[in-house]
Scaffold this motif. Structure first.
Motif, mmCIF file in Angstrom:
data_model
loop_
_atom_site.group_PDB
_atom_site.id
_atom_site.type_symbol
_atom_site.label_atom_id
_atom_site.label_comp_id
_atom_site.label_asym_id
_atom_site.label_seq_id
_atom_site.Cartn_x
_atom_site.Cartn_y
_atom_site.Cartn_z
ATOM 1 N N UNK A 5 11.839 -63.508 49.267
ATOM 2 C CA UNK A 5 11.563 -62.106 49.514
ATOM 3 C C UNK A 5 12.130 -61.190 48.448
ATOM 4 N N UNK A 6 13.124 -61.633 47.716
ATOM 5 C CA UNK A 6 13.732 -60.820 46.662
ATOM 6 C C UNK A 6 13.351 -61.308 45.268
ATOM 7 N N UNK A 10 8.171 -68.628 42.187
ATOM 8 C CA UNK A 10 8.529 -69.586 41.139
ATOM 9 C C UNK A 10 10.043 -69.696 40.971
ATOM 10 N N UNK A 11 10.706 -68.562 40.970
ATOM 11 C CA UNK A 11 12.169 -68.562 40.815
ATOM 12 C C UNK A 11 12.827 -69.154 42.049
ATOM 13 N N UNK A 12 12.342 -68.779 43.236
ATOM 14 C CA UNK A 12 12.898 -69.324 44.476
ATOM 15 C C UNK A 12 12.753 -70.840 44.517
ATOM 16 N N UNK A 13 11.576 -71.352 44.148
ATOM 17 C CA UNK A 13 11.358 -72.809 44.153
ATOM 18 C C UNK A 13 12.222 -73.506 43.112
ATOM 19 N N UNK A 14 12.466 -72.856 41.977
ATOM 20 C CA UNK A 14 13.281 -73.464 40.927
ATOM 21 C C UNK A 14 14.751 -73.540 41.339
ATOM 22 N N UNK A 15 15.197 -72.629 42.207
ATOM 23 C CA UNK A 15 16.599 -72.591 42.619
ATOM 24 C C UNK A 15 16.849 -73.244 43.976
ATOM 25 N N UNK A 16 15.788 -73.692 44.655
ATOM 26 C CA UNK A 16 15.925 -74.380 45.937
ATOM 27 C C UNK A 16 15.911 -75.883 45.682
#
Length: 87
Positions: A5-6, A10-16
Motif C-alpha cells: 500500500x505504500x 515490485x518493491x514489495x515483492x522484492x522485499x518480501x
C-alpha cells in the motif's frame, strides 16, 4: 520499508521473503520463475525407496566388520613375530 500500500508491488515483492519447502529463502518476486512438480509413486517404487537406505546401511556395517576383521588379523600376525623372543 516495502509495506504493501505504500510501495509499488515490485518493491514489495522484492522485499518480501518466502521460504520454500526445501528451506531455501528467496524474495517473493523470484517465485514465478520456479515451477513445482509433484510425482506420485506406485507402492512398488515406495517400497524400493524405503528398502535402499536399509540395504546401504547393511552393506556399510558388513564392510566395517570386514575391515575390522582384516585389521585384527594383521595385528595378530604382527604380534606372533615376537613369540620367538620370550625371555
Amino acid at each position: 520499508m516495502g509495506a504493501e500500500g505504500f510501495c509499488s508491488p515490485d518493491i514489495t515483492d522484492a522485499l518480501t521473503l518466502v521460504e520454500l519447502p526445501s528451506g531455501i529463502v528467496i524474495p517473493k518476486n523470484m517465485m514465478p520463475k520456479f515451477q513445482f512438480s509433484y510425482e506420485i509413486e506406485s507402492d512398488e517404487q515406495s517400497e524400493e525407496r524405503e528398502r535402499l537406505p536399509a540395504e546401504k546401511e547393511k552393506f556399510t556395517v558388513q564392510t566395517k566388520q570386514k575391515r575390522m576383521a582384516a585389521k585384527k588379523e594383521e595385528n595378530d600376525k604382527q604380534l606372533t613375530l615376537f613369540d620367538d623372543f620370550e625371555a
